[in-house]
Design a protein around this motif. Structure first.
Motif, PDB file in Angstrom:
ATOM      1  N   ALA A  55       0.826  -1.214   0.000  1.00  0.00           N
ATOM      2  CA  ALA A  55       0.000   0.000   0.000  1.00  0.00           C
ATOM      3  C   ALA A  55       0.858   1.261   0.000  1.00  0.00           C
ATOM      4  CB  ALA A  55      -0.935  -0.010   1.209  1.00  0.00           C
ATOM      5  N   PHE A  56       1.914   1.285   0.812  1.00  0.00           N
ATOM      6  CA  PHE A  56       2.788   2.462   0.847  1.00  0.00           C
ATOM      7  C   PHE A  56       3.542   2.633  -0.464  1.00  0.00           C
ATOM      8  CE2 PHE A  56       2.539   2.431   5.598  1.00  0.00           C
ATOM      9  CZ  PHE A  56       2.150   3.761   5.743  1.00  0.00           C
ATOM     10  N   GLU A  57       4.012   1.523  -1.047  1.00  0.00           N
ATOM     11  CA  GLU A  57       4.727   1.626  -2.312  1.00  0.00           C
ATOM     12  C   GLU A  57       3.805   2.089  -3.431  1.00  0.00           C
ATOM     13  OE1 GLU A  57       6.607  -2.179  -2.793  1.00  0.00           O
ATOM     14  OE2 GLU A  57       8.354  -1.583  -1.588  1.00  0.00           O
ATOM     15  N   GLU A  58       2.548   1.640  -3.415  1.00  0.00           N
ATOM     16  CA  GLU A  58       1.583   2.109  -4.412  1.00  0.00           C
ATOM     17  C   GLU A  58       1.281   3.596  -4.242  1.00  0.00           C
ATOM     18  OE1 GLU A  58      -1.776  -0.460  -3.936  1.00  0.00           O
ATOM     19  OE2 GLU A  58      -0.974  -1.998  -5.299  1.00  0.00           O
ATOM     20  N   THR A  59       1.438   4.107  -3.009  1.00  0.00           N
ATOM     21  CA  THR A  59       1.210   5.522  -2.743  1.00  0.00           C
ATOM     22  C   THR A  59       2.452   6.353  -3.048  1.00  0.00           C
ATOM     23  OG1 THR A  59      -0.211   4.751  -0.932  1.00  0.00           O
ATOM     24  CG2 THR A  59       0.203   7.085  -1.016  1.00  0.00           C
ATOM     25  N   GLY A  60       3.572   5.695  -3.340  1.00  0.00           N
ATOM     26  CA  GLY A  60       4.767   6.414  -3.747  1.00  0.00           C
ATOM     27  C   GLY A  60       5.891   6.443  -2.737  1.00  0.00           C
ATOM     28  N   ALA A  87      -6.540  -7.473   5.874  1.00  0.00           N
ATOM     29  CA  ALA A  87      -5.222  -6.849   5.900  1.00  0.00           C
ATOM     30  C   ALA A  87      -5.088  -5.786   4.812  1.00  0.00           C
ATOM     31  CB  ALA A  87      -4.136  -7.914   5.749  1.00  0.00           C
ATOM     32  N   ILE A  88      -5.606  -6.073   3.627  1.00  0.00           N
ATOM     33  CA  ILE A  88      -5.551  -5.109   2.520  1.00  0.00           C
ATOM     34  C   ILE A  88      -6.335  -3.855   2.860  1.00  0.00           C
ATOM     35  CG2 ILE A  88      -6.343  -4.699   0.156  1.00  0.00           C
ATOM     36  CD1 ILE A  88      -5.654  -7.654  -0.429  1.00  0.00           C
ATOM     37  N   GLU A  89      -7.532  -4.008   3.421  1.00  0.00           N
ATOM     38  CA  GLU A  89      -8.361  -2.853   3.759  1.00  0.00           C
ATOM     39  C   GLU A  89      -7.694  -1.986   4.833  1.00  0.00           C
ATOM     40  OE1 GLU A  89     -11.073  -1.822   2.290  1.00  0.00           O
ATOM     41  OE2 GLU A  89     -11.125  -3.522   0.902  1.00  0.00           O
ATOM     42  N   ILE A  90      -7.093  -2.619   5.837  1.00  0.00           N
ATOM     43  CA  ILE A  90      -6.392  -1.864   6.883  1.00  0.00           C
ATOM     44  C   ILE A  90      -5.196  -1.125   6.283  1.00  0.00           C
ATOM     45  CG2 ILE A  90      -4.996  -2.059   8.979  1.00  0.00           C
ATOM     46  CD1 ILE A  90      -6.760  -4.447   9.769  1.00  0.00           C
ATOM     47  N   ALA A  91      -4.405  -1.823   5.488  1.00  0.00           N
ATOM     48  CA  ALA A  91      -3.206  -1.234   4.896  1.00  0.00           C
ATOM     49  C   ALA A  91      -3.545  -0.024   4.034  1.00  0.00           C
ATOM     50  CB  ALA A  91      -2.458  -2.287   4.083  1.00  0.00           C
ATOM     51  N   ARG A  92      -4.580  -0.126   3.228  1.00  0.00           N
ATOM     52  CA  ARG A  92      -4.978   0.997   2.374  1.00  0.00           C
ATOM     53  C   ARG A  92      -5.434   2.189   3.204  1.00  0.00           C
ATOM     54  NH1 ARG A  92      -8.482  -2.410  -2.166  1.00  0.00           N
ATOM     55  NH2 ARG A  92      -6.692  -3.142  -3.394  1.00  0.00           N
ATOM     56  N   SER A  93      -6.158   1.924   4.287  1.00  0.00           N
ATOM     57  CA  SER A  93      -6.633   3.011   5.141  1.00  0.00           C
ATOM     58  C   SER A  93      -5.470   3.718   5.824  1.00  0.00           C
ATOM     59  CB  SER A  93      -7.605   2.467   6.200  1.00  0.00           C
ATOM     60  OG  SER A  93      -8.770   1.954   5.597  1.00  0.00           O
ATOM     61  N   VAL A  94      -4.497   2.945   6.318  1.00  0.00           N
ATOM     62  CA  VAL A  94      -3.338   3.541   6.976  1.00  0.00           C
ATOM     63  C   VAL A  94      -2.518   4.360   5.984  1.00  0.00           C
ATOM     64  CG1 VAL A  94      -1.133   3.043   8.093  1.00  0.00           C
ATOM     65  CG2 VAL A  94      -3.178   1.796   8.777  1.00  0.00           C
ATOM     66  N   ALA A  95      -2.208   3.780   4.839  1.00  0.00           N
ATOM     67  CA  ALA A  95      -1.366   4.464   3.853  1.00  0.00           C
ATOM     68  C   ALA A  95      -2.019   5.741   3.336  1.00  0.00           C
ATOM     69  CB  ALA A  95      -1.052   3.521   2.689  1.00  0.00           C
ATOM     70  N   SER A  96      -3.308   5.673   3.023  1.00  0.00           N
ATOM     71  CA  SER A  96      -3.989   6.864   2.506  1.00  0.00           C
ATOM     72  C   SER A  96      -4.156   7.918   3.586  1.00  0.00           C
ATOM     73  CB  SER A  96      -5.354   6.488   1.921  1.00  0.00           C
ATOM     74  OG  SER A  96      -6.203   5.941   2.921  1.00  0.00           O
ATOM     75  N   GLY A  97      -4.413   7.483   4.842  1.00  0.00           N
ATOM     76  CA  GLY A  97      -4.581   8.435   5.934  1.00  0.00           C
ATOM     77  C   GLY A  97      -3.307   9.195   6.232  1.00  0.00           C
ATOM     78  N   LEU A  98      -2.183   8.505   6.296  1.00  0.00           N
ATOM     79  CA  LEU A  98      -0.917   9.183   6.559  1.00  0.00           C
ATOM     80  C   LEU A  98      -0.477  10.026   5.368  1.00  0.00           C
ATOM     81  CD1 LEU A  98       1.185   6.518   8.498  1.00  0.00           C
ATOM     82  CD2 LEU A  98       0.331   8.703   9.350  1.00  0.00           C
ATOM     83  N   ASP A  99      -0.681   9.503   4.176  1.00  0.00           N
ATOM     84  CA  ASP A  99      -0.276  10.253   2.983  1.00  0.00           C
ATOM     85  C   ASP A  99      -1.026  11.577   2.884  1.00  0.00           C
ATOM     86  OD1 ASP A  99       1.183  10.445   0.432  1.00  0.00           O
ATOM     87  OD2 ASP A  99      -0.802  10.269  -0.473  1.00  0.00           O
TER      88      ASP A  99
END
Length: 202
Positions: A76-81, A183-195
């Motif tokens: 998720a973080f790598e997809e966010t850059g 796990a995917i749903e949690i990871a996406r929420s964390v990555a998008s929230g911090l980004d």
């Protein structure tokens, strides 16, 4: 007692089916997932330089689900850059941008046809890598993000938040498939929230 060839084949098929539901990530399913997120952030100093796209990631490891979440967080973080470096120890100062994720509570009900989950997750970020104000272990005594007057860095950003995820999934799917979905749903929420927090300060 002798078993016929058909009985042996039938028993083997049943065993393989049971093993697949225990260990394989397969299934056809539809899900309704809600993730409520709240984030507290604080910055000090003048952000003359843009925040880095490199982060050190710590995921509190308690069970196999946490290992699965760690893998999905990297994706998720790598997809966010972001470029991710893992660490498995808690330090006072990582000397680089630091992110932690801790699954505080998991209530997961699974059947191959219908499953549901309630999951509470805590996450946080330190732009300097200093962690003394972050509640990494989930003790709950440092929810408010503040700095001490003794902090001397030119620029600091701290962010800490909570995610409450509720999911209902129907179809036919294995236990591993359902865990991976959560796990995917949690990871996406964390990555998008911090980004989103970091982008507002760049």
């Amino acid at each position: 007692m002798n078993f016929s060839r058909k009985q042996i084949i039938a028993a083997s098929a049943i065993i393989l089916l049971l093993l697949s539901f225990a260990f394989l990530d397969i299934g056809v399913k539809s899900s309704i997932t809600n993730a409520d997120s709240t984030t507290s952030a604080y910055s000090s100093g003048d952000p003359e330089n843009l925040l880095s796209r490199d982060i050190i990631l710590y995921v509190d490891q308690e069970n196999g689900f946490d290992m699965m979440l760690e893998k999905q967080l990297i994706i998720a973080f790598e997809e966010t850059g972001y470029s991710v470096t893992l660490t498995d120890e808690i330090k006072d100062d990582y000397s680089s941008q630091f992110v932690f994720v801790n699954v505080i509570d998991t209530d997961m009900f699974y059947t191959p046809l219908y499953s549901k989950s309630d999951v509470d997750v805590m996450f946080g970020f330190s732009s300097t890598g200093k962690t003394k104000y972050l509640d990494i272990e989930g003790s709950g005594d440092r929810k408010t993000v503040v700095f001490s007057s003794e902090d001397e860095d030119d620029y600091q950003l701290l962010a800490q938040g909570d995610i409450t995820l509720y999911d209902e999934t129907k179809g036919i799917f294995t236990y591993k498939s359902y865990q991976n979905h959560i796990a995917i749903e949690i990871a996406r929420s964390v990555a998008s929230g911090l980004d989103s927090q970091l982008k507002t300060r760049n």
